[in-house]
Scaffold this motif. Sequence first.
Motif, PDB file in Angstrom:
ATOM      1  N   SER A  12       0.814  -1.215   0.000  1.00 13.32           N
ATOM      2  CA  SER A  12       0.000   0.000   0.000  1.00 13.32           C
ATOM      3  C   SER A  12       0.846   1.263   0.000  1.00 13.32           C
ATOM      4  CB  SER A  12      -0.941   0.008   1.216  1.00 13.32           C
ATOM      5  OG  SER A  12      -0.203   0.012   2.426  1.00 13.32           O
ATOM      6  N   ASN A  13       2.090   1.175   0.502  1.00 11.06           N
ATOM      7  CA  ASN A  13       2.984   2.339   0.540  1.00 11.06           C
ATOM      8  C   ASN A  13       4.007   2.343  -0.586  1.00 11.06           C
ATOM      9  OD1 ASN A  13       2.558   4.011   3.188  1.00 11.06           O
ATOM     10  ND2 ASN A  13       2.400   1.874   3.827  1.00 11.06           N
ATOM     11  N   TYR A  14       3.927   1.388  -1.481  1.00 11.61           N
ATOM     12  CA  TYR A  14       4.983   1.201  -2.482  1.00 11.61           C
ATOM     13  C   TYR A  14       5.228   2.467  -3.309  1.00 11.61           C
ATOM     14  CZ  TYR A  14       7.940  -1.265  -5.816  1.00 11.61           C
ATOM     15  OH  TYR A  14       9.005  -1.671  -6.586  1.00 11.61           O
ATOM     16  N   ASN A  15       4.161   3.148  -3.692  1.00  9.59           N
ATOM     17  CA  ASN A  15       4.319   4.348  -4.524  1.00  9.59           C
ATOM     18  C   ASN A  15       4.974   5.494  -3.770  1.00  9.59           C
ATOM     19  OD1 ASN A  15       3.138   2.955  -6.563  1.00  9.59           O
ATOM     20  ND2 ASN A  15       1.244   4.122  -6.625  1.00  9.59           N
ATOM     21  N   ALA A  16       4.987   5.419  -2.444  1.00 13.01           N
ATOM     22  CA  ALA A  16       5.588   6.488  -1.643  1.00 13.01           C
ATOM     23  C   ALA A  16       7.078   6.262  -1.400  1.00 13.01           C
ATOM     24  CB  ALA A  16       4.857   6.604  -0.296  1.00 13.01           C
ATOM     25  N   PHE A  17       7.573   5.071  -1.740  1.00 13.68           N
ATOM     26  CA  PHE A  17       8.979   4.764  -1.510  1.00 13.68           C
ATOM     27  C   PHE A  17       9.875   5.481  -2.517  1.00 13.68           C
ATOM     28  CE2 PHE A  17       7.570   0.359   0.155  1.00 13.68           C
ATOM     29  CZ  PHE A  17       7.440   0.868   1.442  1.00 13.68           C
ATOM     30  N   THR A  18      11.087   5.798  -2.070  1.00 11.54           N
ATOM     31  CA  THR A  18      12.103   6.301  -2.987  1.00 11.54           C
ATOM     32  C   THR A  18      12.623   5.138  -3.827  1.00 11.54           C
ATOM     33  OG1 THR A  18      13.907   5.912  -1.435  1.00 11.54           O
ATOM     34  CG2 THR A  18      12.780   8.048  -1.292  1.00 11.54           C
ATOM     35  N   LYS A  19      13.487   5.439  -4.803  1.00 10.15           N
ATOM     36  CA  LYS A  19      14.042   4.393  -5.650  1.00 10.15           C
ATOM     37  C   LYS A  19      14.801   3.365  -4.818  1.00 10.15           C
ATOM     38  CE  LYS A  19      16.895   3.710  -9.782  1.00 10.15           C
ATOM     39  NZ  LYS A  19      17.715   4.392 -10.839  1.00 10.15           N
ATOM     40  N   SER A  20      15.582   3.833  -3.837  1.00 11.42           N
ATOM     41  CA  SER A  20      16.353   2.916  -2.988  1.00 11.42           C
ATOM     42  C   SER A  20      15.426   2.091  -2.102  1.00 11.42           C
ATOM     43  CB  SER A  20      17.338   3.710  -2.120  1.00 11.42           C
ATOM     44  OG  SER A  20      18.326   4.332  -2.910  1.00 11.42           O
ATOM     45  N   GLU A  21      14.371   2.733  -1.586  1.00 12.65           N
ATOM     46  CA  GLU A  21      13.431   2.021  -0.725  1.00 12.65           C
ATOM     47  C   GLU A  21      12.666   0.955  -1.501  1.00 12.65           C
ATOM     48  OE1 GLU A  21      12.704   5.825   2.274  1.00 12.65           O
ATOM     49  OE2 GLU A  21      11.165   5.254   0.832  1.00 12.65           O
ATOM     50  N   LYS A  22      12.401   1.217  -2.779  1.00 11.66           N
ATOM     51  CA  LYS A  22      11.726   0.216  -3.607  1.00 11.66           C
ATOM     52  C   LYS A  22      12.612  -1.009  -3.810  1.00 11.66           C
ATOM     53  CE  LYS A  22       8.538   3.257  -6.099  1.00 11.66           C
ATOM     54  NZ  LYS A  22       8.174   3.884  -7.399  1.00 11.66           N
ATOM     55  N   LYS A  23      13.927  -0.793  -3.886  1.00  7.45           N
ATOM     56  CA  LYS A  23      14.851  -1.925  -3.981  1.00  7.45           C
ATOM     57  C   LYS A  23      14.717  -2.807  -2.738  1.00  7.45           C
ATOM     58  CE  LYS A  23      18.547   0.123  -6.817  1.00  7.45           C
ATOM     59  NZ  LYS A  23      19.998   0.468  -6.831  1.00  7.45           N
ATOM     60  N   VAL A  24      14.620  -2.160  -1.583  1.00  5.25           N
ATOM     61  CA  VAL A  24      14.470  -2.899  -0.330  1.00  5.25           C
ATOM     62  C   VAL A  24      13.149  -3.651  -0.322  1.00  5.25           C
ATOM     63  CG1 VAL A  24      14.347  -2.711   2.178  1.00  5.25           C
ATOM     64  CG2 VAL A  24      15.905  -1.220   0.909  1.00  5.25           C
ATOM     65  N   ALA A  25      12.077  -2.963  -0.719  1.00  9.17           N
ATOM     66  CA  ALA A  25      10.752  -3.583  -0.730  1.00  9.17           C
ATOM     67  C   ALA A  25      10.718  -4.792  -1.662  1.00  9.17           C
ATOM     68  CB  ALA A  25       9.703  -2.555  -1.157  1.00  9.17           C
ATOM     69  N   VAL A  49      22.088  -0.871  -1.304  1.00  4.99           N
ATOM     70  CA  VAL A  49      21.721   0.457  -0.807  1.00  4.99           C
ATOM     71  C   VAL A  49      22.406   0.667   0.538  1.00  4.99           C
ATOM     72  CG1 VAL A  49      19.477   0.389  -1.977  1.00  4.99           C
ATOM     73  CG2 VAL A  49      19.649  -0.363   0.409  1.00  4.99           C
ATOM     74  N   GLY A  50      22.318   1.875   1.058  1.00  7.42           N
ATOM     75  CA  GLY A  50      22.892   2.160   2.356  1.00  7.42           C
ATOM     76  C   GLY A  50      21.956   1.765   3.489  1.00  7.42           C
ATOM     77  N   GLU A  51      22.525   1.613   4.690  1.00  8.07           N
ATOM     78  CA  GLU A  51      21.705   1.282   5.857  1.00  8.07           C
ATOM     79  C   GLU A  51      20.657   2.350   6.110  1.00  8.07           C
ATOM     80  OE1 GLU A  51      24.049   0.412   9.272  1.00  8.07           O
ATOM     81  OE2 GLU A  51      25.368  -0.977   8.214  1.00  8.07           O
ATOM     82  N   ALA A  52      20.989   3.603   5.791  1.00  8.70           N
ATOM     83  CA  ALA A  52      20.031   4.703   5.988  1.00  8.70           C
ATOM     84  C   ALA A  52      18.775   4.500   5.139  1.00  8.70           C
ATOM     85  CB  ALA A  52      20.687   6.043   5.656  1.00  8.70           C
ATOM     86  N   SER A  53      18.943   3.920   3.950  1.00  9.32           N
ATOM     87  CA  SER A  53      17.789   3.676   3.080  1.00  9.32           C
ATOM     88  C   SER A  53      16.876   2.622   3.685  1.00  9.32           C
ATOM     89  CB  SER A  53      18.254   3.219   1.691  1.00  9.32           C
ATOM     90  OG  SER A  53      18.956   4.243   1.032  1.00  9.32           O
ATOM     91  N   VAL A  54      17.460   1.607   4.314  1.00  3.76           N
ATOM     92  CA  VAL A  54      16.663   0.572   4.978  1.00  3.76           C
ATOM     93  C   VAL A  54      15.894   1.179   6.152  1.00  3.76           C
ATOM     94  CG1 VAL A  54      16.708  -1.628   6.217  1.00  3.76           C
ATOM     95  CG2 VAL A  54      18.273  -1.241   4.299  1.00  3.76           C
ATOM     96  N   PHE A  55      16.570   2.038   6.901  1.00  2.00           N
ATOM     97  CA  PHE A  55      15.917   2.668   8.043  1.00  2.00           C
ATOM     98  C   PHE A  55      14.775   3.577   7.575  1.00  2.00           C
ATOM     99  CE2 PHE A  55      15.568   6.063  11.242  1.00  2.00           C
ATOM    100  CZ  PHE A  55      15.300   5.293  12.362  1.00  2.00           C
TER     101      PHE A  55
END
Length: 283
Positions: A12-25, A49-55
């Motif tokens: 449900s939040n996928y569209n709100a993720f950044t490019k790096s966050e989408k990699k994590v998802a 990605v960086g740990e900050a992106s995961v956080f």
Amino acid sequence: MSKVDIFSLIRSNYNAFTKSEKKVADYILEHMQDVIYMSITDLADACNVGEASVFRFCKTMNLKGYQEFKIALAHSTQDEETQQMSGEITQQDTIGELASKILATNINALTETSNLINETDISKAIDCFIQADRVHFFGVGSSLMTAMEAKNKFMRITNKTECSIDSHLQIMSASLMTDRDVAVAISYSGSTKDTIDVAKAAKERGAKVISITRFAKSPLTNYADITLLCGSNEGPLQGGSLSAKISQLYLLDILYAEFFRRNYKESTLNKEETAKAVIEKML
């Protein structure tokens, strides 16, 4: 934490993720069992990605951090595996297998929608309904069928609901709305141009806009005061799937029941009157 469905939150939040966050998802959805045992550094390295992106990924879903995410993931994994076991329909399926898979798909859609329900948002939506002079249901294509069903259901207990079936009539109705009106915009993708235009017009007129959609962040939700999320997964070649419609109707049924409960006396009288009006049409 056991009530948090991490996979519903991700989708449900996928569209709100950044490019790096989408990699994590994407990595989590593909390797859910492995991620349970990975440190934040392991996951970051696996996703490049960086740990900050995961956080930030965790914070985007309103989780306190990576550990809370892992706890939610552990609770959700079993349910996700059960859903995947339902499998896709194949040419070799018997009618019985076909029926079982479709049943599982619809149950999963309702379950995920239930997990995404925000009681505060439901309550606010009903407050808007009660205070409104008019409630307009909008949608195009298969979502129009859902909007018409909502109109059919609510008109039995209140005379304040409307639903236009033509996109031109819809935008004209929205352009004349006031701050005493409510627009309910229904769109699975949240990217349907006609519905976005209607929501924008209603918003500019000061009306309250309630969106019923799959994604928490979309062009439609940019104009919504309240967003109610449905939990069905629908691919680009599955437009108008019944599981998506069922999840939307489930949310509308909740709104109907709560509106009825809060206006019990008036709703009961109106339901009796509308029932009497059509009784002679039946044998």
